[in-house]
Design a protein around this motif. Structure first.
Motif, PDB file in Angstrom:
ATOM      1  N   HIS A  25      40.250  21.005  38.300  1.00  7.26           N
ATOM      2  CA  HIS A  25      40.554  22.523  38.244  1.00  7.26           C
ATOM      3  C   HIS A  25      40.430  22.703  40.028  1.00  7.26           C
ATOM      4  N   ARG A  28      43.232  21.829  41.697  1.00  3.91           N
ATOM      5  CA  ARG A  28      44.669  22.388  41.487  1.00  3.91           C
ATOM      6  C   ARG A  28      44.897  23.769  42.304  1.00  3.91           C
ATOM      7  N   ARG A  71      40.804  26.223  33.653  1.00  4.92           N
ATOM      8  CA  ARG A  71      41.526  26.924  34.789  1.00  4.92           C
ATOM      9  C   ARG A  71      40.930  28.056  35.490  1.00  4.92           C
ATOM     10  N   GLU A  94      42.507  29.662  38.865  1.00  6.02           N
ATOM     11  CA  GLU A  94      43.914  29.264  39.408  1.00  6.02           C
ATOM     12  C   GLU A  94      44.971  30.386  39.519  1.00  6.02           C
ATOM     13  N   TRP A  97      46.575  32.439  36.574  1.00  2.29           N
ATOM     14  CA  TRP A  97      45.616  33.110  35.857  1.00  2.29           C
ATOM     15  C   TRP A  97      44.622  34.309  36.384  1.00  2.29           C
TER      16      TRP A  97
END
Ligand SMILES: CC(C)(COP(=O)(O)OP(=O)(O)OC[C@H]1O[C@@H](n2cnc3c(N)ncnc32)[C@H](O)[C@@H]1OP(=O)(O)O)[C@@H](O)C(=O)NCCC(=O)NCCS
Length: 190
Positions: A25, A28, A71, A94, A97
């Protein structure tokens, strides 16, 4: 406690063995979010080491999951025995979201966990231009004191009560047994 999260999303504590999900996570995060998360640019290697260290500490990590993919994350790291009532909190969501209430829900869970562990002061380090985090912290009555390039939010969290302990257990319905053990240990230690 009614939380409005993006469809299919749940927030729960990270289980043992899920470090990789947390690491993936954070890796990313887009460059701007990563910079904001760590109050400066950091390498992939830094991120890997950081997450490995977290799993070795007495940290509480809540994850925002869509299916099996993490996320969003909120981390509560105790500052150690010299500062028994203080901890550091950090949140990341992220980009796809963000602005859907996930950060608020994660911070709410983290404040509850902090309160139940007797932390009365939470440090949140963020860059001075990170308006969103500052707005978010203000929603929870954080007092922000501006420093050179960073703002440190200090959130007073109130004492644990039976109701606050119960609320944490209820929000941990995905991992009830783990949470029970965790809380019992903390209560016995206190
Ligand atoms: C900061 C962060 C955690 C906020 O998460 P989020 O899921 O976007 O937050 P929310 O949707 O709950 O919004 C929280 C508040 O931020 C503000 N906000 C939301 N979207 C915004 C936007 N596009 N622009 C400005 N402010 C915004 C609002 O005040 C909002 O509260 P409200 O919805 O009640 O009005 C997220 O943006 C993020 O991960 N950023 C990168 C990492 C980071 O900065 N971490 C903080 C340092 S520890």
């Amino acid at each position: 406690m009614q939380e409005v999260l993006p469809e299919g999303g749940v927030i729960r504590k990270l289980w043992i063995g899920e470090t990789k999900k947390y690491r993936d996570h954070v890796l990313r995060l887009d460059p701007e979010s990563r910079r904001n998360r760590f109050a400066g640019g950091v390498s992939d290697e830094f991120v890997r080491n950081y997450v490995d260290l977290t799993s070795g500490l007495d940290a509480v990590v809540h994850g925002f999951f869509i299916g099996r993919v993490m996320r969003g994350a909120a981390e509560l790291r105790p500052l150690g025995s010299k500062f028994p009532h203080e901890a550091e909190a950090a949140i990341s969501v992220e980009k796809a979201w963000q602005s859907h209430g996930v950060g608020s829900a994660l911070l709410r869970r983290t404040l509850l966990a902090a309160r139940n562990r007797g932390f009365r002061l939470l440090h949140m380090a963020c860059l001075a231009d990170n308006r969103r985090m500052q707005q978010l912290a203000r929603k929870f009555d954080a007092e922000l004191t501006f420093d050179f390039e960073s703002a440190v939010g200090e959130v007073e969290s109130s004492r644990p009560t039976p109701l606050s302990l119960m609320r944490e257990l209820m929000s941990d319905s995905h991992s009830f047994a783990t949470a029970m053990l965790d809380l019992q240990t903390r209560i016995l230690r206190a």
